[in-house]
Design an enzyme around this catalytic site. Structure first.
Site, PDB file in Angstrom:
ATOM      1  N   SER A   1       0.493  -9.046   1.158  1.00 42.91           N
ATOM      2  CA  SER A   1      -0.958  -9.038   1.278  1.00 42.91           C
ATOM      3  C   SER A   1      -1.310  -8.906   2.749  1.00 42.91           C
ATOM      4  O   SER A   1      -0.594  -9.447   3.611  1.00 42.91           O
ATOM      5  CB  SER A   1      -1.520 -10.362   0.737  1.00 42.91           C
ATOM      6  OG  SER A   1      -2.841 -10.550   1.202  1.00 42.91           O
TER       7      SER A   1
ATOM      8  N   HIS B   1       0.837  -1.208   0.000  1.00 44.71           N
ATOM      9  CA  HIS B   1       0.000   0.000   0.000  1.00 44.71           C
ATOM     10  C   HIS B   1       0.872   1.258   0.000  1.00 44.71           C
ATOM     11  O   HIS B   1       0.569   2.236  -0.682  1.00 44.71           O
ATOM     12  CB  HIS B   1      -0.876   0.050   1.259  1.00 44.71           C
ATOM     13  CG  HIS B   1      -1.854  -1.071   1.377  1.00 44.71           C
ATOM     14  ND1 HIS B   1      -1.707  -2.080   2.303  1.00 44.71           N
ATOM     15  CD2 HIS B   1      -2.998  -1.341   0.710  1.00 44.71           C
ATOM     16  CE1 HIS B   1      -2.714  -2.924   2.200  1.00 44.71           C
ATOM     17  NE2 HIS B   1      -3.517  -2.511   1.237  1.00 44.71           N
TER      18      HIS B   1
END
Ligand code: PAF
Length: 287
Positions: free
Chosen positions: A189, A37
């Protein structure tokens, strides 16, 4: 960094950021942020004057049997990470703001959303398309950034934005950012944190065997036996089941038997220790 929890505050903050015609990036997330992210935020900062990130664990993209309640929530920690990356605005609505009483609309993108994760997670991409359309309308960014790790999701969002005229002048560009990987190749993830030590070690078999399969396909082997060998290797390494292992056209996501001239993608979803992992890699003929 400003945080908005209501649409009024969001709109006021966005208007301030864009008062001089500045570009505004949106990085949509469900929180539990990791390096993947933060890479999106960094890319957004390079390309745009200001960056807004959203954190919303979207219930409509989880099936009743899936891990909505267990999904990690760490808003304060996430906000601190976004602030230190130079995010100007955090949009963190709660479910009542996103889906007020009486909410009845759903966006369904046919074609690219139908196979792969669409087949194993019915309704998932309707939830994604609907919430991303709302996020675009709420924030009205000039650019939006998504990870290629969710390759099918990116294809669904591009199709939705194109068909609903959300690209220029609303969201000028939807930018896909390459997957960020751990040192052993496992794609980052939020779900990796569910893996036990043993399963985390075994999970690195996924990218390793995918690379092996890609080398064979590029050597001219047919997809079916190569993918069957990939599935066997994963099951042998401790994966409990394979949702799919598919060679697909990179644009339409239609399955392919062999590599042709147009870009292809190898996409896999497999379960290990109760955690569902997905990954995808480019498969392009060397020129
Ligand atoms: O990729 C995600 O985190 C989510 O699917 C998204 C795009 C934020 C929509 O909820």
């Amino acid at each position: 960094m400003q945080t908005a929890n209501t649409l009024d505050v969001l709109r006021t903050q966005v208007a301030k950021l864009r008062a001089g015609g500045e570009t505004l990036a949106l990085v949509p997330t469900m929180g539990a942020l990791h390096e993947g992210h933060l890479t999106l935020v960094r890319r957004a900062r390079e390309m745009c004057d200001h960056v807004a990130a959203s954190i919303f664990v979207n219930p409509t993209q989880f099936a009743p049997s899936e891990d909505l309640d267990a999904y990690p929530r760490q808003l304060e920690e996430d906000a601190a990470m976004l602030e230190s990356e130079g995010c100007a605005l955090l949009w963190a609505p709660d479910t009542e703001v996103m889906y007020p009483d009486g909410f009845v609309t759903s966006i369904s993108v046919s074609g690219v959303s139908e196979g792969l994760c669409g087949a194993s997670r019915p309704g998932h991409f309707d939830g994604v398309a609907t919430v991303v359309c709302k996020l675009f309308n709420q924030v009205r960014p000039t650019h939006a950034f998504f990870g290629e790790k969710d390759f099918q999701q990116l294809a669904v969002i591009r199709a939705m934005a194109r068909d609903l005229d959300l690209t220029a002048p609303r969201v000028h560009s939807i930018i896909g950012v390459p997957t960020v990987r751990e040192a052993d190749g496992l794609a980052m993830s939020s779900r990796n944190r569910y893996l036990s030590e043993e399963h985390r070690t075994a999970a690195a078999t996924l990218p390793r065997e995918m690379k092996e399969a890609i080398a064979r396909i590029k050597d001219g082997q047919e997809a079916a036996p190569t993918l069957a060998a990939l599935e066997d290797a994963l099951l042998g390494a401790g994966f409990s089941s394979i949702d799919y292992a598919v060679l697909a056209d990179a644009a339409s996501l239609a399955p392919l038997d062999t590599l042709g001239n147009s870009p292809a993608r190898l996409l896999v979803a497999a379960r290990i220790g109760g955690t569902r992992l997905i990954d995808n890699m480019a498969v392009e003929q060397d020129r």
